[in-house]
Design an enzyme around this catalytic site. Structure first.
Site, mmCIF file in Angstrom:
data_model
loop_
_atom_site.group_PDB
_atom_site.id
_atom_site.type_symbol
_atom_site.label_atom_id
_atom_site.label_comp_id
_atom_site.label_asym_id
_atom_site.label_seq_id
_atom_site.Cartn_x
_atom_site.Cartn_y
_atom_site.Cartn_z
ATOM 1 N N GLU A 203 15.566 -21.278 27.451
ATOM 2 C CA GLU A 203 16.236 -21.675 26.213
ATOM 3 C C GLU A 203 17.072 -20.579 25.547
ATOM 4 O O GLU A 203 18.149 -20.872 25.021
ATOM 5 C CB GLU A 203 15.197 -22.180 25.210
ATOM 6 C CG GLU A 203 14.546 -23.484 25.611
ATOM 7 C CD GLU A 203 13.377 -23.825 24.695
ATOM 8 O OE1 GLU A 203 13.443 -24.870 24.033
ATOM 9 O OE2 GLU A 203 12.405 -23.038 24.649
ATOM 10 N N ARG B 294 10.336 -25.357 14.095
ATOM 11 C CA ARG B 294 10.972 -24.282 14.856
ATOM 12 C C ARG B 294 12.274 -23.847 14.169
ATOM 13 O O ARG B 294 12.607 -22.656 14.153
ATOM 14 C CB ARG B 294 11.278 -24.771 16.271
ATOM 15 C CG ARG B 294 11.709 -23.686 17.229
ATOM 16 C CD ARG B 294 10.572 -23.319 18.134
ATOM 17 N NE ARG B 294 10.900 -22.182 18.987
ATOM 18 C CZ ARG B 294 10.146 -21.777 19.995
ATOM 19 N NH1 ARG B 294 9.032 -22.391 20.273
ATOM 20 N NH2 ARG B 294 10.485 -20.731 20.712
#
Length: 791
Positions: free
Chosen positions: A733, A323
């Site tokens: 997030e 990520r």
């Protein structure tokens, strides 16, 4: 604090788009919300405490537990030899033992566990263990791991475009390095599991976890049982932030082991200090970079080494680092990029998922690079950021990420333009420049950073969800799904979705606890996808039930299902016939119409090649931007955030109040990560590797006094171009990374405190000590010789 809730009403119904309170708010404030430690305990419940290593790296020469077994109240003591099947709780690789065997790999590793008649007796007993180690020198830093080529996973190299040619042709080059520390989750409720034996070799496990199905699987692997013998339930958590995605497994396995072997209910609740010492953190990173750019600051080529502190085992380090690779470009087009990713093995606790899951670490380096380019070119950093944005529409060039995904709906330029005007950025910057000229000791800085965060799991198979919706004969509704509630408002949004689909008041809908015996094969509540996945699954079930009811009502009214409406607790036909929802449901039951159904959803269009790091791993992107203004005291290093302005994209909000709460909380948590939350391990000596920052007294999260006195949060008026639930966007997030503007603003303030041509080397977290170190370095003073913060 200013919150803007305007223009964000969902178009479909009043139930979706309203700022209704959190579904458990009344229980939270009255103390009636039931967490695992509040559950009534069954008779004969035993309490477990864990014995931890006091050596960071070495062989176990001897472990004498005789005194432990003989201690008052002790019922049983178990080690690795007592685990019937697999001594492992690693979510991906089998490199994470439940109990250490022969070798310890970090200070605080679990060695054994004690079950006693009281919690206090168990904790007293574990202290009586006599353990001898043959200590070895631990690896505690990224630099040490790189020097010894210690990896939990082999390094990864990735390139896109002609990097060598880009550097050859570029007018300007810069290089640098920077370090970024980790972060403790600091959830309010610590790790806890309560395992209860059931009939016929089955177990019911109440677990504070974001991933009930993974707990189910790992307990089965440890005990040699099958999935249908274990049910895991999670009604709510007192916070998670990623720390209860995989890290809850070890403690659930230990509690289940005792319950299974002893045939008695068993509770394991970690003490706060033990929790902080023995559970993973956010990965710290260290960066080396080279960048090529033109006179306007447009990026031509980028080389970056991302080195992460993974701890002693793999845990979720592979997807976290993947990520980070994807988000190293943030909202910027990278024409030619070369990335080396080192997944470093250290003798510290295994690091794990944390809000943003590698995204913040990827974005951190590019924002610092752009700041350095702006300083080099003597222009405003905002201008450098704007010239590097992706195109606003696909097909215009500059519309693909470095991992090959098309950017279809880039609203970052519009958000930034609006926020520059709302925050009066340029006028305030002039005022700050004047202030800095007139003040010798206090310096201010202001910065804007954008955000572009991909929404979906990189592991494609996790992008699925199931749900069950039950309608009872009185017209009330109960729902269960695979998502877990950790305070983020998932259950609240799901209630709104069901009420919206069935035309009911919100009070007619109740959420049942998440339980693997109700909805199987759940995905983790992570990657900001809880509402996206579970909301769609619940909607799918509601639509199927509503269609059956519509067809039944159509038969009663001699019309067609298309002419039946479900609104305001009524079911109405176009010809004027109407029933209350409860009346129609009761009639349908008497007519043997199915009044419950399952729902399922899988995210479309996504694919990702984990080997070549190419594909479309994200269904869509969430955008945002923040402007932060800070002041630093150059004599003490003290820093204060004076004002923050945020404009964030949540699509068509299902619940604006909850979304704004998530933005505020995420930003403040990110601010803490970059400023005052510092992890520190003893570097040398007999207790090398011991975590010093293991309690609220030594580890400082932001408090109410750290909230900016001016804190303006607004939602961007936008509709998700992708077909999400009511065209909303995830909000868990993404706001965390808006805090990068705070760090950039601190850099501007430090730059104002040193000569204009002096090097700026500020690592994160920017504690008072680190700010003083950066100022001293810029002024050429001896304080610069102090070691940089641990990553």
């Amino acid at each position: 604090m200013n919150q803007s809730l305007d223009v964000l009403k969902a178009k479909s119904s009043a139930k979706a788009g309203q700022s209704i309170p959190h579904e458990s708010a009344h229980l939270h404030v009255t103390g009636q919300a039931i967490y695992i430690d509040d559950l009534p305990e069954l008779e004969n419940t035993l309490y477990v405490a864990v014995g931890f290593s006091q050596c960071a790296r070495g062989k176990i020469k001897q472990m004498n537990l005789d005194a432990v077994r003989a201690a008052s109240g002790v019922y049983a003591v178990f080690t690795a030899q007592d685990i019937p099947a697999e001594n492992n709780c690693g979510p991906i690789l089998k490199d994470d033992p439940i109990f250490a065997v022969d070798q310890v790999e970090f200070y605080g590793q679990a060695l054994f566990a004690v079950a006693a008649r009281s919690y206090q007796q168990a904790r007293q007993a574990v202290r009586l263990a006599q353990i001898e180690y043959e200590a070895e020198t631990p690896i505690l830093t990224i630099e040490q791991a790189i020097a010894q080529q210690a990896w939990v996973i082999p390094p990864v190299e990735f390139s896109q475009g002609d990097v060598a040619q880009a550097f050859h042709q570029a007018a300007h080059h810069l290089s640098g390095s920077i370090a970024l520390g980790g972060q403790e989750h600091f959830y309010l409720e610590g790790q806890i599991s309560y395992a209860i034996p059931q009939e016929d070799q089955t177990l019911k496990v109440y677990c504070s976890t974001q991933h009930p199905t993974e707990m189910q699987h790992l307990i089965c692997h440890a005990l040699g049982l099958r999935a249908h013998q274990i049910s895991v339930e999670s009604r709510r958590m007192g916070g998670g932030f990623g720390g209860k995605e995989s890290q809850s497994a070890q403690w659930a396995c230990i509690a289940a082991l005792f319950a299974h072997r002893l045939g008695r209910p068993v509770k394991l609740r970690l003490d706060r200090d033990d929790d902080m010492r023995s559970t993973g953190k956010r990965h710290g990173f260290s960066y080396e970079w080279d960048v090529a750019f033109d006179q306007q600051g447009v990026l031509q080529g980028l080389k970056v080494q991302l080195a992460s502190n993974c701890g002693f085992s793999a845990d979720l380090s592979a997807p976290v680092n993947e990520r980070a690779i994807c988000h190293v470009g943030n909202a910027y087009y990278l024409n030619a990029v070369q990335i080396q990713n080192l997944r470093c093995k250290t003798n510290t606790v295994s690091n794990t998922a944390f809000r943003g899951f590698g995204g913040p670490q990827g974005m951190f380096v590019i924002e610092n690079i752009l700041d350095d380019i702006a300083h080099y070119l003597k222009c405003d950093p905002v201008q450098v950021r704007q010239v590097n944005f992706f195109a606003e529409q696909a097909g215009q060039g500059r519309d693909h990420t470095h991992y090959g995904a098309e950017v279809r709906d880039n609203v970052a330029p519009k958000i930034v333009a609006q926020l520059l005007e709302r925050s009066q950025y340029y006028a305030r910057k002039q005022e700050i420049m004047q202030f800095n000229q007139n003040n010798a000791w206090i310096k201010r800085g202001i910065a804007l950073t954008p955000l572009m965060f991909g929404i979906s799991f990189n592991a494609v198979h996790y992008n699925q969800a199931g749900a069950l919706v039950y309608i009872y004969m009185d017209g009330t509704v109960a729902i269960t799904h695979g998502g877990t509630e950790m305070g983020q408002g998932l259950y609240t949004k799901v209630r709104q979705i069901a009420a919206n689909e069935l035309g009911l008041p919100i009070d007619e809908v109740r959420l049942l606890p998440t339980d693997t015996s109700r909805v199987p094969n759940t995905s983790a509540t992570a990657a900001s996808s809880g509402a996206d996945l579970n909301g769609k699954a619940v909607q799918n079930a509601c639509i199927k039930i509503r269609q059956r009811l519509a067809e039944f009502a159509a038969g009663l009214s001699q019309t067609t299902a298309e002419h039946i409406r479900f609104e305001n607790h009524l079911v109405t036909a176009d010809n004027g016939m109407a029933w209350t929802f409860a009346d129609l449901v009761n009639r349908a039951y008497m007519a043997r119409i199915q009044l419950w159904d399952s729902g399922f959803y899988k995210t479309p269009e996504i694919h990702y090649d984990q080997v070549n790091h190419l594909g479309r791993p994200f269904f869509y992107y969430a955008y945002g931007a923040s402007v932060s203004e800070v002041a630093i005291d150059t004599l003490t290093g003290e820093m204060k955030v004076l004002r923050v302005d945020i404009l964030h994209d949540v699509g068509r909000s299902i619940n604006p109040a909850i979304d704004i709460g998530q933005i505020e909380g995420g930003f403040i948590q990110g601010m803490g990560w970059l400023t005052n939350e510092e992890l520190y391990w003893q570097p040398t000596g007999e207790h090398a590797g011991r975590l010093f920052t293991h309690a609220p007294s030594t580890y400082k999260i932001p408090t109410s006094v750290d909230i900016p006195p001016v804190f303006n949060v607004s939602l961007f008026d936008n509709e998700n171009s992708s077909d999400t639930i009511y065209r909303s966007k995830a909000v868990g997030e993404p706001p965390f990374m808006l805090s990068l503007s705070v760090f950039s603003a601190i850099r501007q303030a430090v730059q104002a405190a040193i000569p204009a041509d002096a090097p700026l080397q500020l690592n994160a977290p920017a504690t008072a000590e680190e700010i003083l170190r950066a100022i001293a370095l810029g002024r050429g003073h001896a304080l610069a010789d102090r070691p940089k913060p641990q990553a």
